[in-house]
Design an enzyme around this catalytic site. Structure first.
Site, PDB file in Angstrom:
ATOM      1  N   GLU A 343       7.758  -0.207   8.171  1.00  0.00           N
ATOM      2  CA  GLU A 343       7.462   0.859   9.146  1.00  0.00           C
ATOM      3  C   GLU A 343       6.988   0.345  10.499  1.00  0.00           C
ATOM      4  OE1 GLU A 343       5.937   4.287   6.047  1.00  0.00           O
ATOM      5  OE2 GLU A 343       4.521   2.708   6.553  1.00  0.00           O
TER       6      GLU A 343
HETATM    7  C1  TNX Z   1       4.453   4.227   2.778  1.00  0.00           C
HETATM    8  S1  TNX Z   1       5.382   1.963   1.230  1.00  0.00           S
HETATM    9  C2  TNX Z   1       3.870   3.040   3.181  1.00  0.00           C
HETATM   10  C3  TNX Z   1       2.409   2.919   3.160  1.00  0.00           C
HETATM   11  C4  TNX Z   1       1.737   4.208   2.823  1.00  0.00           C
HETATM   12  C5  TNX Z   1       2.475   4.877   1.684  1.00  0.00           C
HETATM   13  C6  TNX Z   1       1.824   6.127   1.198  1.00  0.00           C
HETATM   14  C7  TNX Z   1       5.215   1.257   2.476  1.00  0.00           C
HETATM   15  C8  TNX Z   1       5.812  -0.046   2.470  1.00  0.00           C
HETATM   16  N1  TNX Z   1       4.568   1.879   3.438  1.00  0.00           N
HETATM   17  O1  TNX Z   1       1.962   2.443   4.405  1.00  0.00           O
HETATM   18  O2  TNX Z   1       0.427   3.937   2.462  1.00  0.00           O
HETATM   19  O3  TNX Z   1       3.772   5.170   2.092  1.00  0.00           O
HETATM   20  O4  TNX Z   1       2.445   6.602   0.056  1.00  0.00           O
END
Ligand code: TNX
Length: 529
Positions: A343
């Site tokens: 992300e």
């Molecule tokens: C996605 S999974 C994220 C996390 C969040 C999570 C909450 C991922 C690699 N990134 O930063 O905590 O969703 O479910």
């Protein structure tokens, strides 16, 4: 030298067996063991092969544990078993003490080079009336084997067969090995901090179910949780925030080493993660020179993602990362370093690609294999690098095309922070609601089109902590689902069956209660209380 060791332990074993055999004559006539069925015991994960022989081994005050004494780690495995027997049924079983007249039956944990013991974690468990023998190539395999043994020691003794307490263990043979080499849990200690004692309790529980990796998510926008001596403000500043505005926290390097060695005793590998180039607000608040998107920085206690980034074009950033990876790698005996990589919505794509390439080289320079969330496959990753699939299928496929292996953590199936249903007290539901049956009923080998068992290193269940801050809340989300993931990681598909599993799961209640685990009592399970 080795020969004399071997002779010594063989003599000890032979001596013990003769003694046991002689003494057995005495008791044989008097004890009539009830019929047992090893195959219907509540073992999780379910072993590969079980052959019941319907008798019983009487664990009692006349039982002693012996181990191969000069094979690395075996005496420690014997000690661990003895400690756990004491905790479970309050019986003291000596380990590698010279045989006294009172010893009637033995548990022997034996290092064996038998070719059937294919992987380091393989073990055989032979239980007869007179002895329990665990064979394995390594202490790791022996450790997995004693978890199985712990699970089939009954909570209650039979007090009618003799004039003292005896715990009856069903006889038979078990051959066992894991389906996947990597069976992980991840804990997000960045959104909310969990202290050393909490993590140790989690490690104790994971070990019982043969999970062999704990991945610690040590940094995120909301907090930096590991002391880095060359960049002290990371914890002085970045360690003091968390979701909701609490005081945060961090592990000193001594704390971290303590966790690593506590995990090592349980044959669990710690995988440290420093999430970058996104999810880096806490690092950039500590050292603004790292910041790559020009915004004013202040500690962040919200839960949005994707707003922060390191400056991927600055040498200082890579000097910083080099120090962080070096210091953490020096304290981490395991083979992996996780760079996050998810992300990074405000990092330009070309910068992201450059960043992952450069950081991969740093990770390799310190002797580690890189793991990253599936987005890292957009870069030109090395075939030794491992992609952790959480959401994007095409990223997982491109990782495989580059020769990489995959860890499966599909959010819809294994995110422990997903709520069970609309009534769940904690958790999120952006990916799915994951009730206990849906968590168990899927096949990792067939989950992603075009990705089969040869591409899969294993599975891992992440527990993100935006909505939880106490051990009780952690346990509510993790248990019982993590127990099912242990079976998905260890047990072959032919041996997995929901109806059979749900009975064995219901029978975990006494163990979970004894461990004081506040699990979610899913109504889909008949809990044995
Ligand atoms: C996605 S999974 C994220 C996390 C969040 C999570 C909450 C991922 C690699 N990134 O930063 O905590 O969703 O479910």
């Amino acid at each position: 030298m080795i020969k004399s060791y071997l002779t010594k332990s063989l003599l000890l074993l032979l001596g013990t067996i003769t003694l046991v055999a002689c003494q057995e004559k005495k008791v044989k006539h008097s004890i009539q063991f009830p019929n047992t069925d090893l195959a219907s015991e509540n073992m999780i994960p379910k072993p590969f092969k079980i052959i019941p022989t319907n008798g019983a081994f009487g664990l009692d005050k006349h039982t002693a544990i012996f181990t191969s004494q000069n094979s690395i780690g075996f005496p420690e495995v014997g000690k661990f078993l003895s400690d756990k027997i004491k905790e479970k049924i309050n019986l003291s079983v000596p380990v590698n003490e010279s045989v006294s007249e009172t010893v009637e039956r033995i548990i022997y944990i034996n290092q064996s080079d038998n070719l059937d013991l294919a992987s380091n974690e393989s073990y055989q468990l032979y239980i007869t009336k007179d002895s329990v023998i665990i064979n394995s190539k390594t202490a790791e395999g022996a450790f997995r084997g004693i978890q199985t043994l712990r699970q089939i020691i009954p909570e209650t003794s039979n007090d009618t067969l003799t004039n003292h307490k005896m715990w009856l263990i069903p006889t038979g043979k078990i051959w066992d090995h894991p389906n996947y080499a990597y069976r992980g849990a991840m804990l997000d200690v960045a959104r909310h901090f969990f202290g050393v004692e909490d993590v140790k309790k989690y490690l104790d529980l994971l070990a019982y179910y043969k999970i062999n990796v704990l991945h610690l998510h040590l940094s995120d926008d909301q907090g930096w949780r590991i002391e880095i001596k060359s960049w002290p403000k990371l914890t002085e500043v970045g360690g003091k925030s968390e979701v909701g505005g609490g005081e945060g926290g961090f592990y000193t390097q001594d704390d971290y080493k303590d966790l690593v060695s506590y995990a090592a005793v349980r044959h669990i590998t710690i995988v440290p993660e420093i999430d970058m180039p996104g999810h880096t607000n806490a690092a950039s608040v500590s050292y603004p020179i790292l910041n790559g998107n020009g915004k004013a920085l202040k500690p962040y206690s919200g839960t949005h993602v994707g707003f922060s980034t390191f400056d991927a074009r600055k040498d200082t950033v890579y000097a910083f990362i080099d120090d962080v990876i070096r210091e953490i790698s020096e304290m981490t005996p395991g083979p992996y370093f996780h760079i996050g990589g998810d992300e990074s919505h405000v990092t330009k794509k070309r910068d992201y690609i450059l960043f992952v390439d450069k950081v991969e080289k740093i990770v390799q320079k310190y002797g580690k294999k890189m793991i990253g969330w599936d987005e890292i496959a957009q870069s030109d990753i090395d075939s030794t690098t491992i992609g952790q699939h959480w959401s994007n299928e095409s990223n997982a496929l491109s990782a495989i095309k580059k020769g990489s292996k995959i860890i499966l953590s599909p959010a819809k199936k294994v995110y422990l922070d997903m709520q069970y249903d609309t009534l769940s007290k904690f958790g999120l539901h952006w990916a799915a609601y994951i009730p206990v049956d849906s968590a168990y009923q899927w096949n990792p080998d067939k989950y992603l089109k075009g990705i089969g068992s040869k591409d899969i290193l294993g599975i891992e269940a992440p527990l993100w902590s935006e909505t939880i801050s106490t051990m009780e809340e952690l346990e509510y989300l993790a248990f019982p689902r993590i127990i099912g993931y242990s079976e998905l990681g260890w047990t072959t598909e032919e041996n997995r069956d929901w109806e059979n599993y749900r009975v064995r799961l219901g029978n975990q209640a006494p163990f979970l209660d004894q461990m004081n685990v506040k699990y979610y009592p899913s109504p889909k399970i008949d809990w044995k209380n």
